[in-house]
Design a protein around this motif. Structure first.
Motif, short mmCIF file in Angstrom:
data_model
loop_
_atom_site.label_atom_id
_atom_site.label_comp_id
_atom_site.label_asym_id
_atom_site.label_seq_id
_atom_site.Cartn_x
_atom_site.Cartn_y
_atom_site.Cartn_z
N VAL A 150 2.68 -25.38 -11.01
CA VAL A 150 2.35 -26.92 -10.93
C VAL A 150 3.41 -27.33 -9.65
O VAL A 150 3.20 -28.42 -8.91
N ILE A 151 4.52 -26.94 -9.73
CA ILE A 151 5.56 -27.63 -9.01
C ILE A 151 5.41 -27.01 -7.50
O ILE A 151 5.46 -27.94 -6.62
N LEU A 152 4.93 -25.83 -7.19
CA LEU A 152 4.48 -25.24 -6.32
C LEU A 152 3.56 -26.19 -5.42
O LEU A 152 3.42 -26.59 -4.05
N PHE A 153 2.41 -26.30 -6.46
CA PHE A 153 1.13 -27.25 -5.99
C PHE A 153 1.56 -28.45 -5.50
O PHE A 153 1.36 -29.07 -4.42
N THR A 154 2.54 -29.30 -6.31
CA THR A 154 2.98 -30.62 -6.03
C THR A 154 3.64 -30.80 -4.82
O THR A 154 3.50 -31.60 -3.98
N THR A 214 4.70 -43.78 2.33
CA THR A 214 5.46 -42.66 1.77
C THR A 214 5.96 -43.13 0.34
O THR A 214 5.87 -42.09 -0.59
N GLN A 215 6.28 -44.22 0.03
CA GLN A 215 6.84 -44.73 -1.47
C GLN A 215 5.92 -45.54 -2.17
O GLN A 215 6.07 -45.61 -3.40
N PHE A 216 5.55 -46.55 -1.21
CA PHE A 216 4.65 -47.57 -2.08
C PHE A 216 3.43 -46.96 -2.75
O PHE A 216 3.17 -47.20 -3.87
N PHE A 217 2.66 -46.22 -2.01
CA PHE A 217 1.41 -45.44 -2.52
C PHE A 217 1.93 -44.62 -3.73
O PHE A 217 1.29 -44.78 -4.86
N THR A 218 2.82 -43.75 -3.38
CA THR A 218 3.33 -42.71 -4.69
C THR A 218 3.93 -43.58 -6.01
O THR A 218 3.69 -43.08 -6.97
N GLY A 219 4.58 -44.59 -5.46
CA GLY A 219 5.09 -45.57 -6.66
C GLY A 219 4.01 -45.97 -7.28
O GLY A 219 3.98 -46.11 -8.63
N VAL A 220 2.87 -46.57 -6.80
CA VAL A 220 1.95 -47.41 -7.44
C VAL A 220 1.24 -46.19 -8.22
O VAL A 220 0.80 -46.35 -9.65
N VAL A 221 1.03 -45.22 -7.59
CA VAL A 221 0.08 -44.08 -8.40
C VAL A 221 1.01 -43.73 -9.76
O VAL A 221 0.59 -43.18 -10.72
N THR A 222 2.41 -43.34 -9.57
CA THR A 222 3.17 -42.98 -10.35
C THR A 222 3.30 -43.94 -11.81
O THR A 222 3.14 -43.48 -12.96
N ILE A 223 3.14 -45.09 -11.37
CA ILE A 223 3.29 -46.20 -12.39
C ILE A 223 2.02 -46.14 -13.10
O ILE A 223 1.99 -45.91 -14.45
N LEU A 224 0.87 -45.90 -12.66
CA LEU A 224 -0.56 -45.74 -13.31
C LEU A 224 -0.53 -44.66 -14.12
O LEU A 224 -1.18 -44.65 -15.21
N GLY A 225 -0.18 -43.48 -13.44
CA GLY A 225 -0.44 -42.10 -13.94
C GLY A 225 0.40 -42.14 -15.15
O GLY A 225 0.12 -41.49 -16.17
N GLY A 268 0.58 -33.75 -10.44
CA GLY A 268 1.53 -32.57 -10.89
C GLY A 268 2.99 -32.88 -11.28
O GLY A 268 3.67 -32.25 -12.17
N THR A 269 3.64 -33.78 -10.66
CA THR A 269 4.83 -34.50 -11.20
C THR A 269 4.98 -34.85 -12.67
O THR A 269 5.86 -34.55 -13.70
N LEU A 270 3.86 -35.49 -13.11
CA LEU A 270 3.85 -36.25 -14.45
C LEU A 270 3.38 -34.95 -15.47
O LEU A 270 3.59 -35.50 -16.48
N TYR A 271 2.78 -34.09 -14.73
CA TYR A 271 2.26 -33.02 -15.79
C TYR A 271 3.52 -32.02 -16.19
O TYR A 271 3.51 -31.49 -17.46
N VAL A 272 4.45 -32.00 -15.53
CA VAL A 272 5.85 -31.23 -15.74
C VAL A 272 6.47 -31.50 -17.11
O VAL A 272 6.77 -30.65 -17.94
#
Length: 602
Positions: free
Chosen positions: A77-81, A147-158, A41-45
């Motif tokens: 999207v922001i609400l869903f995120t 909280t940060q490691f998983f989201t960070g890794v997924v953010t990088i890949l996404g 959702g964050t990357l779709y914005v």
């Protein structure tokens, strides 16, 4: 080689931590799924923002209808995120605090299973530091990791996926620059782990010293030890400061280093994207998208670099904690047999028992002693000869290296510890009371005892009168180790415990040493009544305690040298005879060897 050992130990620690995490697989999978949806959702914005920019062609030709739909979609999207991130945080908190709860519960159970030699060989402060401080540090690192490691890794890949979808060439440029940031983070992480490990160990040492000084505060003040205690603390504190500064130094350079590399990535994307846009390969909206993604792509590296530092600290603490949890436990108890549930008659036999706390320093050698049921035996000997150790072996706090100890002809090694110990009552020189009411403390051996039984036991121990004078009587709350009670009062409560349980065998280790002189004789009478018909082993430090015993066993040079009645041992054993001469001289009694035994009363 040292680096390989550190990496191997770290991997082993991670595997053991996973053992606790796998109990919450569902929440872990749900957290990862929510992290992926949050990142998506964050990357779709930025894509929506780029599309909106492309609908702004020039003055007077803005497609407001299309922009309105994009804004509506962006709000959804922001609400869903936001909802998915909220669910992710709930899962992460649940996993973290339940894992730490499980670890602390296991640590508490582990303490009950540890042999006394572990407790004797480690300071209490260090054990407390592992179970409390190290678990807290581990929890903080674990929560930040989720909280940060998983989201960070997924953010990088996404982010990489979206960049590839917009322009492959620019995406390959980003991929080529990424390893520089990873190599810098890895180099720093390997150094921070060892520093955090030393920091955690020194913190445990500091906690142990503080606990030691607080526990012995009166002795410290009485002997003017404050200055030296302060110097010892300062030395440990300086050492902790040194390790902490090094750990903080290595951890603090991680973020600036990765930020520098990430700035190179952003600048490369901006320059190449601008040139491509000028050549018509990208629209203005797509370029805006790429710059936004370049910023989002580099941001997790900064966060992960901070997370890695916390994870190194968490793994260092987890390593100390897991080392404690992996410590060797007491040998398993044998199966409880029907005869073990019966009350013992009280015959105790030591047969060629040998024991040592350390292999190179034997303490007890070929120790043999037969105590008939109902007999009262005093164990006498110089300090350090093994009197108290013999009690530890009898209660199976330690097991002998060789030889055997039997109760009613049954080897104690074949009797479950709980079944064995409920046949003994121990009143030691050092008292111990738990936080709770006076009633709860006396009931310790018989939780189901009625209040009337407790009062009767307290009266028999001559403790009833002072208990009645307490603010709430038997329901008075007392603090850790008796709180404000005097040493004599605490000892009276310990004697009351034994009066309530009335076991067939008693162990008295200067049980009345802290009692007041005015009620000493009454307590002696109460103990004599308690001892009737029971096997009693008295560890005698004061010779006046021998008047209640039938037999005397003298321990010298780590073994028994004489056994017999008071008169027999006094005639044949030089150590015992000399001890009595000194005692009677100190009491102002003239002692003559020929007429010995006529003036033995106090």
């Amino acid at each position: 080689m040292a680096q390989q050992n550190t990496n191997g130990k770290r991997k082993s620690t991670i595997k053991k931590v996973w053992h606790y995490l796998k109990n919450y697989r569902f929440l872990l999978i749900l957290s990862i799924l929510m992290a992926a949806l949050t990142v998506a959702g964050t990357l779709y914005v930025p894509i929506l923002v780029g599309d909106a920019i492309d609908f702004i062609i020039k003055k007077g030709q803005v497609n407001f209808a299309a922009i309105a739909k994009i804004l509506e979609k962006g709000a959804t999207v922001i609400l869903f995120t936001g909802i998915t991130q909220w669910i992710m945080n709930i899962c992460n908190n649940h996993i973290t605090f339940h894992v730490t709860r499980d670890i602390r519960n296991e640590a508490m159970k582990k303490i009950e299973k540890l042999p006394l030699k572990y407790i004797d060989g480690h300071s209490y402060g260090d054990v407390v530091s592992r179970v409390i401080a190290d678990v807290d540090q581990f929890a903080d690192g674990l929560l930040m990791g989720f909280t940060q490691f998983f989201t960070g890794v997924v953010t990088i890949l996404g982010t990489l996926g979206f960049i590839f979808s917009i322009h492959v060439g620019i995406a390959l440029l980003v991929v080529c620059l990424t390893p520089i940031s990873l190599l810098v983070a890895r180099f720093i992480a390997t150094h921070t782990y060892s520093m955090f490990k030393l920091q955690s160990e020194t913190r445990g040492e500091q906690t142990a010293l503080i606990e030691e000084m607080i526990e012995g505060e009166k002795v410290v003040k009485a002997f003017g030890y404050e200055k030296r205690a302060g110097e010892r603390f300062a030395a440990v504190n300086d050492k902790l400061q040194g390790y902490s500064l090094k750990a903080i130094f290595f951890s603090s350079i991680t973020n600036p280093s990765t930020r520098f590399v990430n700035s190179l990535v952003y600048a490369s994307v901006a320059l190449s994207g601008a040139l491509t846009a000028i050549g018509g390969g990208l629209s203005v909206g797509q370029l805006t998208c790429l710059l936004s993604y370049a910023n989002q792509y580099t941001k997790p590296f900064n966060e992960i670099s901070g997370v890695i530092t916390e994870l190194q600290n968490a793994l260092a603490c987890a390593d100390r904690l897991l080392e404690f949890l992996d410590s060797e436990e007491m040998p398993a108890d044998p199966e409880l047999l029907p005869e073990h549930s019966e009350t013992a008659k009280g015959q105790v036999t030591f047969d060629n028992v040998c024991f040592s706390y350390t292999k190179d320093r034997p303490l007890i050698r070929n120790f043999s002693l037969d105590v008939p049921a109902g007999c009262r035996v005093a164990i006498v000997g110089p300090t350090g000869c093994g009197k108290t150790t013999m009690i530890n072996l009898l209660m199976r706090f330690y097991d002998p290296d060789s030889g055997s100890i039997s109760v009613d002809g049954t080897n104690t090694q074949t009797i479950p510890r709980r079944a064995l110990r409920r046949n003994f009552g121990m009143v030691l020189q050092e008292t111990w009371l738990k936080t709770g009411t006076v009633l709860d403390n006396i009931r310790m051996g018989r939780p189901d005892a009625s209040e009337e039984d407790v009062i009767a036991a307290a009266k028999a121990a001559h403790a009833h009168s002072f208990i009645e004078q307490l603010p709430n009587g038997y329901y008075t709350q007392i603090g850790e180790d008796g709180g404000s009670l005097s040493a004599g009062q605490k000892q009276l409560l310990c004697i009351s415990r034994i009066m309530l349980t009335l076991p067939p065998m008693l162990i008295l280790d200067e049980a009345t040493s802290a009692s007041d002189p005015e009620n000493q004789m009454e307590i002696d009478k109460a103990i004599q009544n308690l001892c009737k018909g029971r096997t009693v082993i008295v560890v005698a430090h004061r010779l006046s305690a021998l008047k209640m015993c039938d037999r005397v066993a003298v321990v010298e040079n780590h073994t028994i040298t004489s056994v017999g009645t008071h008169e027999e041992v006094r005639k044949e054993n030089a150590y015992y005879r000399k001890a009595w001469e000194d005692y009677e001289t100190a009491r102002g009694i003239t002692y003559q060897l020929e007429g010995g035994g006529q003036n033995e009363s106090e």
